[in-house]
Design a protein around this motif. Structure first.
Motif, PDB file in Angstrom:
ATOM      1  N   GLU A  88      -5.736   1.850  12.785  1.00 12.93           N
ATOM      2  CA  GLU A  88      -6.548   2.900  11.779  1.00 12.93           C
ATOM      3  C   GLU A  88      -7.614   2.063  11.153  1.00 12.93           C
ATOM      4  N   ARG A 107      -0.379   6.601   3.573  1.00 14.32           N
ATOM      5  CA  ARG A 107      -0.971   7.948   3.326  1.00 14.32           C
ATOM      6  C   ARG A 107      -0.654   8.672   4.634  1.00 14.32           C
ATOM      7  N   ASN A 161      -2.735  -0.772  10.743  1.00  9.32           N
ATOM      8  CA  ASN A 161      -3.275  -0.140   9.693  1.00  9.32           C
ATOM      9  C   ASN A 161      -3.718  -1.340   8.618  1.00  9.32           C
ATOM     10  N   PRO A 162      -4.706  -2.154   9.185  1.00  7.15           N
ATOM     11  CA  PRO A 162      -4.947  -3.369   8.679  1.00  7.15           C
ATOM     12  C   PRO A 162      -5.804  -2.903   7.274  1.00  7.15           C
ATOM     13  N   PRO A 163      -6.062  -4.025   6.480  1.00 14.27           N
ATOM     14  CA  PRO A 163      -7.377  -3.901   5.341  1.00 14.27           C
ATOM     15  C   PRO A 163      -8.623  -3.949   5.923  1.00 14.27           C
ATOM     16  N   TYR A 164      -9.223  -2.584   5.927  1.00 16.42           N
ATOM     17  CA  TYR A 164     -10.533  -2.513   6.279  1.00 16.42           C
ATOM     18  C   TYR A 164     -11.694  -1.918   5.377  1.00 16.42           C
ATOM     19  N   ILE A 165     -11.398  -2.130   4.180  1.00 12.43           N
ATOM     20  CA  ILE A 165     -12.636  -1.489   3.210  1.00 12.43           C
ATOM     21  C   ILE A 165     -13.501  -2.679   2.913  1.00 12.43           C
ATOM     22  N   LEU A 175       0.875  -1.270  -0.183  1.00 14.43           N
ATOM     23  CA  LEU A 175       0.012  -0.016  -0.105  1.00 14.43           C
ATOM     24  C   LEU A 175       0.933   1.250   0.001  1.00 14.43           C
ATOM     25  N   LEU A 225      -6.052   3.167  -5.804  1.00 17.35           N
ATOM     26  CA  LEU A 225      -6.535   1.942  -5.169  1.00 17.35           C
ATOM     27  C   LEU A 225      -6.690   0.670  -6.056  1.00 17.35           C
ATOM     28  N   ALA A 273      -4.209  -5.604   0.791  1.00 18.16           N
ATOM     29  CA  ALA A 273      -3.860  -4.397   1.783  1.00 18.16           C
ATOM     30  C   ALA A 273      -4.833  -3.700   2.124  1.00 18.16           C
ATOM     31  N   LEU A 274      -6.072  -3.869   1.358  1.00 14.55           N
ATOM     32  CA  LEU A 274      -7.189  -2.742   1.174  1.00 14.55           C
ATOM     33  C   LEU A 274      -8.267  -3.335   1.771  1.00 14.55           C
TER      34      LEU A 274
HETATM   35  N1  GLN Z   1      -6.955   4.256   3.870  1.00 14.54           N
HETATM   36  C1  GLN Z   1      -6.920   3.549   2.731  1.00 14.54           C
HETATM   37  C2  GLN Z   1      -7.829   4.189   1.647  1.00 14.54           C
HETATM   38  O1  GLN Z   1      -7.789   4.983   1.171  1.00 14.54           O
HETATM   39  C3  GLN Z   1      -7.217   2.191   2.856  1.00 14.54           C
HETATM   40  C4  GLN Z   1      -6.157   1.587   3.652  1.00 14.54           C
HETATM   41  C5  GLN Z   1      -6.438   0.420   4.369  1.00 14.54           C
HETATM   42  O2  GLN Z   1      -7.356  -0.489   4.014  1.00 14.54           O
HETATM   43  N2  GLN Z   1      -5.975   0.095   5.635  1.00 14.54           N
HETATM   44  O3  GLN Z   1      -8.617   4.154   1.284  1.00 14.54           O
END
Ligand code: GLN
Length: 284
Positions: free
Chosen positions: A241, A95, A187-191, A92, A203, A210-211
């Protein structure tokens, strides 16, 4: 894209900058990268004429960018916490918002503390912490070999001492006699699976693992929170995060797992972006 005409040999640097198809900042970044010139040199050498090779190289770079490839992957780096981090499509792109996570971690790490970064990717978080606080014993893990290579390179580049471990979340940490960490950061994958942002902008080019967790967006956050008390000392902090609309859900997960002082912090855009808690009593 269609009205971008090739950069031709024989024109000056100034003309190339003005004819280039991106906004001025990106034009400068790509031309500086291709010609190995600093921002200042781009100005002082503005009369310099482009060779055929340089013009062709610039045309190729601009075409890649116009097709959507992130500028950080094209130039191979992105600055994070004041440090130039190498990035490849294995990781990733760091950011600016994630610098909040580093600041919160630094505020909470005791002298000689032990910290773990889960899903380190480029290593940006772990390297920023270890670079700022050489007294801290920093471990970073990731399931991706490719990511670990990039992260190790970044640690070396900045003289940051980080121990790297290939691990699917906590799997490789195994059993421990007693909790030993002062802080876990991630900062894990969180989408959420299928979120429209995954098919937009940078993206599209970043590693999907990672997303997104390919589920409700909270599964990695839950795994990290649920496993943390086995490794975190009493009084230790977990900081994660998360997405713009996940703070309440993450606070719930932390509270249910027995964390105290559960709270969220806002990013540069004023959005609750990091949540965390302090482990009151160690427990397995
Ligand atoms: N913050 C990222 C984004 O823009 C996503 C990163 C994540 O999933 N850790 O979208």
């Amino acid at each position: 894209m269609s009205d971008f005409t090739d950069i031709v040999p024989g024109i000056s640097l100034a003309a190339a900058l003005n004819n280039a198809p991106l906004d001025m900042l990106e034009n400068r970044i790509l031309i500086g990268h291709a010609l190995q010139l600093t921002r200042i040199q781009l100005i002082t050498q503005s009369e310099r004429l482009l060779t055929g090779e340089e013009a062709a190289q610039l045309t190729a770079l601009f075409r890649r960018r116009l097709q959507g490839e992130p500028i950080a992957y094209i130039v191979g780096e992105r600055e994070f916490f004041g440090l130039a981090m190498q990035v490849t499509p294995d990781v990733l792109i760091p950011r600016p918002d994630t610098e909040l996570l580093v600041e919160l971690a630094l505020e909470r790490l005791p002298q000689q503390g032990k910290a773990l970064d889960m899903g380190t990717g480029s290593g940006a978080i772990a390297v920023a912490i270890a670079h700022t606080r050489p007294d801290v014993s920093m471990t970073a893990l990731d399931v991706s070999e490719g990511a670990l290579k990039v992260a190790a390179g970044n640690a070396q580049r900045h003289g940051a001492k980080v121990a790297f471990l290939r691990s699917d979340w906590y799997a490789a940490l195994g059993d421990v006699a007693q909790p030993y960490l002062d802080l876990i950061v991630s900062n894990p994958p969180y989408i959420v699976a299928g979120d429209e942002h995954l098919s937009q902008g940078d993206l599209r080019f970043e590693p999907i693992g990672a997303l997104t967790d390919h589920a409700d967006g909270l599964s990695a956050l839950r795994i990290i929170a649920n496993g943390a008390p086995k490794y975190l000392k009493a009084g230790g902090w977990l900081l994660m995060e998360h997405g713009y609309d996940q703070s309440e859900a993450v606070r719930d997960v932390l509270a249910q797992r027995g964390f105290a002082k559960v709270q969220s912090w806002r990013d540069l855009a004023g959005i609750e972006r990091v949540s965390g808690g302090k482990l009151a009593v160690a427990s397995n």
